[in-house]
Design an enzyme around this catalytic site. Sequence first.
Site, PDB file in Angstrom:
ATOM      1  N   CYS A 164       0.809  -1.151  -0.035  1.00 25.08           N
ATOM      2  CA  CYS A 164       0.180   0.066   0.087  1.00 25.08           C
ATOM      3  C   CYS A 164       0.724   1.274   0.026  1.00 25.08           C
ATOM      4  O   CYS A 164       0.352   2.637  -0.258  1.00 25.08           O
ATOM      5  CB  CYS A 164      -0.978   0.028   1.580  1.00 25.08           C
ATOM      6  SG  CYS A 164       0.003  -0.004   2.764  1.00 25.08           S
TER       7      CYS A 164
ATOM      8  N   CYS B  62      -2.718   2.820   7.640  1.00 26.20           N
ATOM      9  CA  CYS B  62      -4.263   2.934   7.746  1.00 26.20           C
ATOM     10  C   CYS B  62      -4.766   2.618   9.161  1.00 26.20           C
ATOM     11  O   CYS B  62      -3.666   2.385  10.180  1.00 26.20           O
ATOM     12  CB  CYS B  62      -4.825   2.072   6.995  1.00 26.20           C
ATOM     13  SG  CYS B  62      -4.486   0.294   7.383  1.00 26.20           S
TER      14      CYS B  62
ATOM     15  N   ASP C 234       2.484   2.473   2.600  1.00 25.80           N
ATOM     16  CA  ASP C 234       2.472   3.020   3.612  1.00 25.80           C
ATOM     17  C   ASP C 234       3.701   2.995   4.536  1.00 25.80           C
ATOM     18  O   ASP C 234       4.686   1.813   4.154  1.00 25.80           O
ATOM     19  CB  ASP C 234       1.399   2.508   4.606  1.00 25.80           C
ATOM     20  CG  ASP C 234      -0.012   2.889   4.129  1.00 25.80           C
ATOM     21  OD1 ASP C 234      -0.010   4.126   3.666  1.00 25.80           O
ATOM     22  OD2 ASP C 234      -1.026   2.296   4.288  1.00 25.80           O
TER      23      ASP C 234
ATOM     24  N   CYS D 124      -1.328  -5.047   6.744  1.00 27.97           N
ATOM     25  CA  CYS D 124      -1.084  -3.951   7.527  1.00 27.97           C
ATOM     26  C   CYS D 124      -0.331  -4.452   8.664  1.00 27.97           C
ATOM     27  O   CYS D 124       0.294  -3.401   9.298  1.00 27.97           O
ATOM     28  CB  CYS D 124      -2.267  -3.415   7.577  1.00 27.97           C
ATOM     29  SG  CYS D 124      -3.464  -3.019   6.408  1.00 27.97           S
TER      30      CYS D 124
HETATM   31 FE1  FES Z   1      -1.288   0.383   4.350  1.00 28.20          FE
HETATM   32 FE2  FES Z   1      -2.836  -0.712   5.960  1.00 28.20          FE
HETATM   33  S1  FES Z   1      -3.319   0.130   4.120  1.00 28.20           S
HETATM   34  S2  FES Z   1      -0.896  -0.225   6.281  1.00 28.20           S
END
Ligand code: FES
Length: 143
Positions: free
Chosen positions: A33, A58, A35, A102
């Site tokens: 993602c 998230c 992140d 995640c």
């Molecule tokens: Fe990226 Fe959850 S969608 S850490």
Amino acid sequence: MYTDKVMDHFENPRNVGELEGADGVGTVGNAKCGDIMKMYIKVADDKITDIKFKTFGCGAAIATSSIATELVKGKSVKEAQELTNKAVAEALGGLPPAKMHCSNLAADALKKAIDNYLGLETKNECEDHHHHEHNDFDHGCSI
Ligand code: FES
């Protein structure tokens, strides 16, 4: 979809922020993602005396990191190293399958922070793309 425990840790995340003068810092990116998670630890007498995290992740990443910091605070470095993504997800009563990736951020960033503390790794993978010591299949860096 999310357990009460996930919602609790999402709404009231524990140990958010930075630690000044941290003994170890670990940063990881989530290839799925994009992140990012950063974990800071303080260590004394071989114990994790303090831990904080910051993430662009998230809600599931926030909840998993929050509980991960609670799970390892006060534990020995070795015990903290053994924390698995699965244990983190289980401590929250489970995560939806689509959100399991995640939960990787918390344990991975913690492991990097411990490596950093132990001097096993002098640079964070995400801060220096030219010095990958290992290439974790699931996790890349997106910064
Ligand atoms: Fe990226 Fe959850 S969608 S850490």
